[in-house]
Design a protein around this motif. Structure first.
Motif, PDB file in Angstrom:
ATOM      1  N   ARG A 161       0.814  -1.220   0.000  1.00  0.00           N
ATOM      2  CA  ARG A 161       0.000   0.000   0.000  1.00  0.00           C
ATOM      3  C   ARG A 161       0.847   1.270   0.000  1.00  0.00           C
ATOM      4  O   ARG A 161       0.513   2.229  -0.682  1.00  0.00           O
ATOM      5  CB  ARG A 161      -0.923   0.015   1.230  1.00  0.00           C
ATOM      6  N   ARG A 246      -6.944  -6.529  -5.764  1.00  0.00           N
ATOM      7  CA  ARG A 246      -6.722  -5.122  -6.088  1.00  0.00           C
ATOM      8  C   ARG A 246      -8.003  -4.487  -6.623  1.00  0.00           C
ATOM      9  O   ARG A 246      -8.275  -3.308  -6.390  1.00  0.00           O
ATOM     10  CB  ARG A 246      -5.597  -4.961  -7.112  1.00  0.00           C
ATOM     11  N   TRP A 248     -11.104  -5.333  -5.770  1.00  0.00           N
ATOM     12  CA  TRP A 248     -12.072  -5.126  -4.694  1.00  0.00           C
ATOM     13  C   TRP A 248     -11.600  -4.118  -3.663  1.00  0.00           C
ATOM     14  O   TRP A 248     -12.350  -3.245  -3.243  1.00  0.00           O
ATOM     15  CB  TRP A 248     -12.404  -6.457  -4.001  1.00  0.00           C
ATOM     16  N   GLU A 250      -8.839  -2.071  -3.915  1.00  0.00           N
ATOM     17  CA  GLU A 250      -8.053  -0.961  -4.464  1.00  0.00           C
ATOM     18  C   GLU A 250      -6.835  -0.722  -3.558  1.00  0.00           C
ATOM     19  O   GLU A 250      -6.203  -1.673  -3.124  1.00  0.00           O
ATOM     20  CB  GLU A 250      -8.923   0.294  -4.591  1.00  0.00           C
ATOM     21  N   ASP A 251      -6.557   0.547  -3.276  1.00  0.00           N
ATOM     22  CA  ASP A 251      -5.340   0.853  -2.529  1.00  0.00           C
ATOM     23  C   ASP A 251      -5.474   0.524  -1.040  1.00  0.00           C
ATOM     24  O   ASP A 251      -4.520   0.698  -0.288  1.00  0.00           O
ATOM     25  CB  ASP A 251      -4.992   2.334  -2.678  1.00  0.00           C
ATOM     26  N   ARG A 252      -6.647   0.092  -0.641  1.00  0.00           N
ATOM     27  CA  ARG A 252      -6.787  -0.297   0.767  1.00  0.00           C
ATOM     28  C   ARG A 252      -6.050  -1.590   1.072  1.00  0.00           C
ATOM     29  O   ARG A 252      -5.838  -1.934   2.238  1.00  0.00           O
ATOM     30  CB  ARG A 252      -8.273  -0.495   1.107  1.00  0.00           C
ATOM     31  N   THR A 295      -7.077  -2.126   4.983  1.00  0.00           N
ATOM     32  CA  THR A 295      -7.358  -1.212   6.089  1.00  0.00           C
ATOM     33  C   THR A 295      -8.126   0.009   5.586  1.00  0.00           C
ATOM     34  O   THR A 295      -8.030   0.364   4.404  1.00  0.00           O
ATOM     35  CB  THR A 295      -6.047  -0.730   6.744  1.00  0.00           C
ATOM     36  N   ALA A 296      -8.869   0.625   6.486  1.00  0.00           N
ATOM     37  CA  ALA A 296      -9.642   1.815   6.119  1.00  0.00           C
ATOM     38  C   ALA A 296      -9.660   2.795   7.282  1.00  0.00           C
ATOM     39  O   ALA A 296      -9.527   2.407   8.441  1.00  0.00           O
ATOM     40  CB  ALA A 296     -11.072   1.430   5.741  1.00  0.00           C
ATOM     41  N   THR A 297      -9.821   4.061   6.959  1.00  0.00           N
ATOM     42  CA  THR A 297      -9.835   5.084   7.999  1.00  0.00           C
ATOM     43  C   THR A 297     -11.196   5.161   8.698  1.00  0.00           C
ATOM     44  O   THR A 297     -11.285   5.005   9.905  1.00  0.00           O
ATOM     45  CB  THR A 297      -9.507   6.468   7.411  1.00  0.00           C
ATOM     46  N   GLN A 306     -16.280  -5.200   1.394  1.00  0.00           N
ATOM     47  CA  GLN A 306     -15.287  -5.519   0.356  1.00  0.00           C
ATOM     48  C   GLN A 306     -14.670  -6.895   0.606  1.00  0.00           C
ATOM     49  O   GLN A 306     -14.504  -7.695  -0.321  1.00  0.00           O
ATOM     50  CB  GLN A 306     -14.181  -4.454   0.323  1.00  0.00           C
TER      51      GLN A 306
ATOM     52  N   GLU B 250      -9.575   8.308   1.424  1.00  0.00           N
ATOM     53  CA  GLU B 250      -8.308   7.589   1.500  1.00  0.00           C
ATOM     54  C   GLU B 250      -7.578   7.718   0.157  1.00  0.00           C
ATOM     55  O   GLU B 250      -7.563   8.781  -0.432  1.00  0.00           O
ATOM     56  CB  GLU B 250      -8.553   6.123   1.871  1.00  0.00           C
ATOM     57  N   ASP B 251      -7.029   6.599  -0.315  1.00  0.00           N
ATOM     58  CA  ASP B 251      -6.216   6.682  -1.524  1.00  0.00           C
ATOM     59  C   ASP B 251      -7.053   6.818  -2.792  1.00  0.00           C
ATOM     60  O   ASP B 251      -6.504   6.922  -3.884  1.00  0.00           O
ATOM     61  CB  ASP B 251      -5.332   5.436  -1.641  1.00  0.00           C
TER      62      ASP B 251
END
Lengths: 471, 471
Positions: A161, A246, A248, A250-252, A295-297, A306, B250-251
């Protein structure tokens, strides 16, 4: 290089830094200078402990004047002997451990400036205090120090990431081989003003100067984690699975960690005394396992959805035989603990001949099959414990066999790496242990270019001689 | 450098490349060699059009032997004159336009290998054909070529999510200043085997060699776009707004583009004949506007929800006075068209003294206020059109005034940039137009290091002399 005037240098260093900052060989306070893997003796002619960038500069100026070689040392957690003085030469170790201030944390700028001696967990903590994340995550982060991470372009578990250390450094302060200080601490995201000099120092393993401080990139701190352990039928599913993950997440997508049944067996056999003892989360054995973390904020619900969608589609497509999603943080930690305990289990099983290699993402399965097959032919009965940051193409291919076979085993592994257009060092660097392998792996022109750069920036050759560059 | 034997070199080049690949000055086929901004005359001694890496190498060997300077040329869209031969010296232009093959696209590896002469839109298209994205996005992408993007470390509108060109390059093939070919095409995500040589060539503006091909990173292709134009009360809200956007998206956050009321007025006054004509989407004027774009692969609903949450919170906190979310692709394109038409509107208003600068993210508002105030004092009545990729701290600070004021205006702007620890060139590079400014902006030690690297890798000084490095 011609050995310089060591006694004169040491006398001047005592004057410049003060007597307590120059430790004689054998001084118990200098005992921290030792090889992490216990493979190399560490016999520095003296250990310097400057307390500031100015003192580092003064020390390097003295060493340059007397042509005395200097080995920069930070946390000492490197795995290729890059920070260990060569045994048969009079080399000084310069430790940056006393340069350990967090100089500033700038929340608005998503940036932090810290000195080279800061332990990585201290840098992480300083970022957390303003609600942000310093995303470098290493097994050794409790003792590895920032200067060493930069000098070796450290990788770790979050590269997928956030990138390697190279991608996390915005600016550098360093002492050059002639003792001058380069003030390159910037926090700019874009700066196209000439050659990017910091790129030369990052990953140069102390051969071009001493990093004394860095401005690093911070990112929003994730508050939600989705973790699952997947059972795979075979490594050939990896590329499709990776593409699906990737799509599903994405950058998470933060980590994709592979290990095999050999690894699981090592965990179950050799760590029964651990608390908690490793436990196979599946009801039956599988040939390969993949740990997935995203991970997510803020969007915990979206992240969980996801993971569910990804697992459903992967299962439907036959890419996954079984899956154990972590339902809470303790379960997530237990799954991670399996992956993280692999090196310890391997050690208790008698150790291994280790290889930190990388191949293109599309070549992972072929690389694993080739090495497994060729090693079985050349060394019948040998066990291979392959694991690693597979989302980056980075495999720790460790071979459990007698250490005296190391040269032949590594030669075989590195030959297959070359056939698959890979690298003999994905994240650990070259140091002293991989110098010979590098000489074989790289084209003569590339080796020449490395020497050209070295000669231009360290014409006296005093910075960490005998490391990184093949002789 | 001492001028070399030009006629002998040209004769040999005709033999080596064939007569049609060596265009004489004044040949209409060589007309593509001209300065994009029309500020500099372009008078090459000849224009070379090699068709392969081997031919580039042959050409450079001949130039090196005869000490004839070479200016690499790709798409010719640079804005600092970096690819234009110096007027008063006998310099050859070497165009890579005929090296225009996409060599391979590797879906499993998320990588593509293309030659330096490929137009960026062709690279983008090749990635799209396998369902992926090559994320470099420039206003000039329809004519800019890959080799030029790499040589200048191009930035653009997607840097926030995907990084500069530097971050997108996995491997390089290049011809070095002595005519040898460096085969550095790799697609590895991790490769810690010595100094990262490709980092030297990226952003070196043709002064260290000629990039002939590159392996670049591809990413999953977004299928959903969330776009909104925000009206801001003042730039001081930017840092909080930026942090909030990163928290929510996020990203997925791809672009944060700022422009001011001056820009909106220019659009409305000078482009009424455009189809469609620019239209202020708000009911009343605002001092500043921020275009926000976030993208997602599969999760369109989640992305839309993120935009809604972000806008609601930003409005509640008073960070945003008004907001226009795009409800469909045509509306999104119309909002982007406002931002993208700014340079044309400015041109029709009589042109501007342009500055492509960056400052730390936390210093943007102060930088805008300082320049506005100081310019108003020094040049009463002057209009400032500030816009740019503000998520990267990159401001195009363009001053609408008489061109003869350029030196004084730029001096003022660059002084404020220095006070705010910024860069005089965020993404356009140095070329010939910013050489003097660079000499002032950088420390003497840094300038010396640039020259040290140049002398080491191009000891004859034949590669693009007079560019990038201050004299």
């Amino acid at each position: 290089m011609t050995p310089g005037d060591l006694p004169a240098a040491i006398a001047e260093l005592r004057d410049a830094l003060g007597p307590t900052a120059v430790l004689a060989p054998g001084d118990p306070a200098a005992g921290f200078v030792r090889d992490e893997r216990g493979l190399l003796p560490a016999r520095p002619a003296a250990v310097l402990r400057p307390r500031s960038t100015a003192e580092v500069a003064a020390a390097i100026r003295i060493c340059a004047r007397h042509r005395v070689p200097v080995v920069p040392f930070a946390g000492g957690t490197g795995l290729v002997g890059g920070a260990i003085p060569l045994g048969d030469e009079a080399q000084l170790v310069l430790s940056v451990q006393k340069l350990d201030r967090i100089r500033s944390v700038d929340q608005a700028d998503f940036a932090l400036t810290a000195e080279a001696g800061c332990v990585l967990t201290d840098v992480q903590r300083a970022a957390e205090e303003v609600g942000l994340l310093f995303p470098l995550r290493l097994a050794s982060e409790g003792s590895a120090r920032l200067g060493g991470a930069i000098a070796t372009n450290a990788g770790g578990s979050n590269v997928l990431r956030y990138g390697m250390t190279r991608e996390l450094v915005l600016g550098l302060e360093a002492v050059l081989p002639d003792g001058r200080i380069w003030h390159g601490l910037r926090s700019l995201r874009k700066d196209n003003t000439g050659y990017d000099l910091k790129q030369l120092l990052i990953g140069s393993e102390g051969t071009l100067g001493v990093v004394t401080a860095a401005t690093v990139r911070l990112v929003p701190r994730p508050r939600h984690h989705a973790v699952a352990l997947l059972a795979l039928p075979e490594p050939t599913v990896l590329t499709t699975l990776f593409a699906l993950a990737r799509e599903w997440f994405e950058d998470r997508l933060t980590a994709l960690e592979l290990f095999g049944r050999t690894g699981m067996d090592l965990l179950l056999s050799h760590l029964p005394d651990q608390l908690p003892a490793p436990k196979d989360p599946f009801t039956r054995p599988h040939p390969w396992y993949l740990l997935v973390e995203a991970t997510a904020t803020r969007d915990g619900a979206g992240l969980a959805a996801q993971l569910e969608s990804f697992l459903a589609e992967a299962t439907r497509l036959g890419l996954v035989t079984d899956a154990v999603p972590a339902l809470d943080r303790p379960q997530a930690r237990a799954l991670w603990a399996l992956r993280e305990a692999l090196p310890e289990a391997e050690k208790r099983a008698g150790g291994a001949i280790k290889h930190d290699v990388s191949v293109p993402l599309g070549a992972i399965a072929a690389f694993l099959a080739d090495t497994e097959r060729e090693l079985a032919v050349a060394f019948p009965g040998v066990r291979v414990n392959a694991f690693g940051h597979v989302g980056d193409g980075n495999i720790h291919l460790n071979v459990l066999t007698r250490p005296e076979r190391a040269a032949r085993v590594s030669e075989l592994v590195y030959r297959v790496v070359a056939e698959r257009h890979g690298s003999i060092s994905a994240e650990h660097g070259i140091g002293v242990l991989k110098r010979e392998a590098l000489a074989v792996a790289r084209e003569p022109l590339e080796l020449e270019l490395l020497h050209t750069v070295k000669a231009a920036l360290d014409p006296l050759g005093i910075m960490n001689p005998g490391k990184l560059l093949p002789g």
